[in-house]
Write an enzyme that holds these catalytic residues in place. Structure first.
Site, short mmCIF file in Angstrom:
data_model
loop_
_atom_site.label_atom_id
_atom_site.label_comp_id
_atom_site.label_asym_id
_atom_site.label_seq_id
_atom_site.Cartn_x
_atom_site.Cartn_y
_atom_site.Cartn_z
N ASP A 167 -19.99 8.75 -41.09
CA ASP A 167 -20.88 8.18 -42.23
C ASP A 167 -22.14 9.09 -41.78
OD1 ASP A 167 -22.97 5.57 -42.61
OD2 ASP A 167 -22.46 7.05 -43.99
N ASP A 220 -26.06 8.17 -42.75
CA ASP A 220 -27.22 7.46 -42.52
C ASP A 220 -26.94 6.54 -41.39
OD1 ASP A 220 -27.53 7.60 -46.06
OD2 ASP A 220 -29.09 8.53 -44.76
N LYS A 270 -17.34 4.96 -50.73
CA LYS A 270 -16.67 4.25 -49.68
C LYS A 270 -16.89 2.63 -50.39
CE LYS A 270 -19.26 5.85 -46.70
NZ LYS A 270 -19.95 6.11 -45.39
N ASP A 281 -21.81 2.76 -39.62
CA ASP A 281 -22.85 1.56 -39.13
C ASP A 281 -22.68 0.44 -40.12
OD1 ASP A 281 -26.18 2.38 -40.81
OD2 ASP A 281 -24.04 2.99 -41.49
#
Lengths: 369, 313
Positions: B25, B27, B234, B259
């Site tokens: 991922d 961010d 996602k 995260d």
């Protein structure tokens, strides 16, 4: 489907309102995440078990079935219905008027009900853009003799709800909605922020940008808002997520509304949906089909719900509202619902009666003589 | 039962042996706002030197893959657009895969990233930032027109959301027969804003605000259309199926690093690959270990450069 496991409950304390006898299903069919909202037997929560079944995908072709169910009867004996109740609650859009035009025969019908047979008349609308006073003016302009006290708009309902729970006067209300809500909050003596003027506020999605919000906001009220924007959503979201005990109140969740005569317009359900999506919380709904307004006026006028007939043009708000409240229901076909939709196998909301328009009360009476 | 292990030298070694491809991922894993997270560059270099394939998967639909590649470039990381899967790209690929007729138009409630990817894929897309300043004047005689040839409405995060766009999208979905309702993602909140530190504060804590994300624009459209969207980002398996096929990799030899529990980790779990949660983004250790959390990654660690530290020790 996305499932978010953490559940947020609000810490609001609600003073006892007259309870409805229906149990409440707090899961809305179009929300992918079931959430629990603990407020025992809350009359404000939507009863969605019927709402879910009543509308199939709006794009599917209309099912023309000739084997209709016999459940709902066309109104034939108007006298019997009229005699059996003491109060008529009327929805406005599609029942009394369409846009700014009065529906045929309305003034005479209301006169007959009021003067000839002494019925109490109440007008309940989910439209939160105007205050009761402003609606009173609209009735007056259309030549109808209706007083402010007989009108219950969802804008009024939001203020009335806050009053009923003794919402502290030193707390503020953030409004994502129009003038009607602001006027009602002001009348009720509450401090508010937001409303149409936040429609000009912009945000910049740049790193380092941090939005400030007032920590004294104790409730966010969301309704139809033609000035809806990112700033308001963000502001409301911050209040709800970060101010302890902040209430999330919706005037109504109508998916579409007839702001003009000619077509459907995205309704309050859109704005409320956005805030629900960002906060992952269910709102307290004060408008139809939640029974808050019904309980409020039954209490205020001292009327038994079995003595009420709800007249409306929408199955999933008006008729469900009447059913949730335990009163009689009459669907009119002068608004958004057609006979076909009513009789469709996909529809599970069956009013007690249906008729073309409310002036049928007069023509049916005349015919019966 | 919390079966989540903190990343250690031992289990990391085993992970590196058994995994060929790492999905990251962006961010909160690679960068925070416009700042690269410590040690990311070296960690990615290390993984590449070990012959691992790297793929970057982001739900953020504001940029196109090409624009993301530029961002990586500015941060000093060499990544090709082919290694990036943004949800903007996923929307275009969905339409392509399902043979969306090119004569049908696509209305976009979102940013330039979506428009760019749709146009690159050969679709007639409109809306997006161009509708940012449109207002609706609700006079009595007004009639709101919409293009009847719109066959799909794609909704993603939109800083310029307004009533005009909601109404336009609503009419298309409700009135154009068969019109698709596609969502790039449904994240409730995102991290558009960088973490903000308040120097000298009592607890010296990091204070930040979550920025609202696509989830609320999508929910607004659900509210007015009473329909559920097709989600391409996602944790939907569409994106996973697409990249598994594109890169010809097997789930069992893949590790998803993210995260967020409800998008990244769930995404990896839905596909059956290994999952590693990093605490450099929006999830804290206490949120992970909270009894109300049901999503347990295989491993967790504070940031991806821990991989280097653990092996060095």
């Amino acid at each position: 489907m996305l499932r978010i496991e953490s559940v947020l409950t609000t810490r609001a304390v609600v003073t006892a309102l007259p309870q409805t006898h229906k149990s409440n299903n707090s899961t809305l069919w179009f929300q992918s995440v079931p959430r629990s909202y603990k407020l025992c037997r809350n009359p404000l929560l939507l009863n969605n078990s019927k709402r879910k079944a009543s509308y199939s995908s709006s794009n599917s072709s209309r099912m023309t079935s000739f084997t209709t169910r016999a459940a709902v009867q066309p109104l034939k004996n108007a006298d019997e219905l009229i005699d059996s109740v003491e109060t008529f609650i009327f929805d406005c859009d599609g029942v009394i008027w369409k846009g700014d035009k009065l529906i045929e025969g309305v003034p005479e019908t209301l006169d007959m009900l009021r003067s000839k047979v002494g019925k109490r008349l109440v007008f309940v609308t989910n439209n939160s853009t105007k205050s009761r006073k402003q609606y009173g003016k609209k009735f007056e302009t259309l030549g109808l003799d209706v007083s402010e006290e007989e009108i219950f708009a969802s804008s009024f309902a939001a203020a009335a709800y806050l009053k009923s729970i003794d919402f502290p006067k030193d707390k503020k209300v953030y409004v994502i909605g129009e003038d009607g809500i602001l006027k009602e909050l002001e009348l009720a003596g509450f401090q508010y922020l937001g409303g149409p003027e936040d429609g000009d506020k912009k945000i910049e999605l740049k790193p380092g940008f941090l939005m400030e919000h007032d920590h004294d906001v104790g409730a966010v009220v969301v309704g139809f808002d033609r000035y809806f924007n990112y700033y308001k959503i963000q502001y409301g979201t911050l209040c709800i997520r970060e101010n302890p005990g902040c209430l999330f109140i919706a005037t109504n969740r109508d998916a579409v509304t007839h702001l003009t005569d000619a077509q459907e317009w995205a309704g309050g359900g859109s704005m409320v949906g956005a805030l629900g999506g960002s906060t992952q919380r269910e709102p307290l709904v004060v408008g139809k089909p939640s029974t808050f307004m019904m309980d409020y006026l039954a209490n205020k006028f001292g009327i038994a719900k079995s003595q009420i007939c709800m007249v409306g043009d929408r199955l999933d708000t008006d008729i469900l509202f009447g059913q949730n409240g335990g009163c009689k229901t009459l669907l009119v076909l002068s608004g958004v619902t057609s006979l076909e939709t009513l009789q469709s196998p996909n529809n599970s909301i069956q009013p007690d009666f249906y008729t073309n328009k409310i002036s049928d009360f007069l023509s049916l009476k005349a015919a019966a003589v | 039962m919390n079966s989540c292990q903190v990343l250690s030298r031992e289990n990391l070694t085993h992970l590196l042996d058994s995994v060929d491809t790492f999905l990251f991922d962006c961010d909160g894993v690679i960068w925070k706002g416009d700042n690269l997270i410590d040690g990311v560059s070296e960690t990615l270099d290390f993984l590449r030197s070990k012959g691992k394939k790297l793929v970057f998967v982001t739900n953020n639909s504001l940029k196109s893959r090409a624009q993301y590649a530029l961002k990586f470039h500015f941060l000093g990381i060499s990544v090709s657009p082919d290694e990036i899967f943004s949800s903007s790209f996923a929307a275009a690929m969905y339409l392509k895969l399902y043979n969306f007729p090119p004569q049908n138009k696509v209305y976009v409630i979102g940013g330039d990233g979506i428009l760019e990817e749709l146009r690159l894929a050969g679709f007639n897309a409109f809306g997006g930032p161009a509708d940012a300043n449109k207002t609706v004047d609700l006079k009595q005689n007004i009639f709101f027109e919409h293009d009847k040839s719109v066959g799909a409405v794609v909704v993603g995060i939109d800083p310029n959301i307004n009533y005009y766009k909601l109404q336009y999208g609503t009419l298309c979905i409700r009135e154009n027969p068969g019109c698709l309702f596609i969502a790039t993602n449904r994240d409730a909140v995102g991290h558009m804003t960088a973490w903000q530190e308040w120097p000298g504060s009592i607890s010296d804590s990091i204070i930040s605000h979550s920025g609202i994300s696509a989830g609320c624009m999508v929910a607004a459209m659900c509210g007015s259309t009473q329909k559920e969207p097709i989600v391409v980002g996602k944790p939907s398996t569409f994106m996973m199926d697409f990249l598994l096929q594109k890169f010809n990799v097997s789930c069992s030899k893949m590790c998803m690093v993210g995260d967020r529990l409800d998008t990244d980790i769930l995404f990896g779990q839905n596909a059956g690959c290994k999952t590693l949660l990093v605490l450099s983004g929006c999830t804290t250790q206490s949120a992970l270990q909270d009894p109300s959390n049901n999503i347990h990654p295989d491993f967790y660690t504070s940031k991806i450069s821990d991989m280097l530290d653990l092996l060095e020790a």
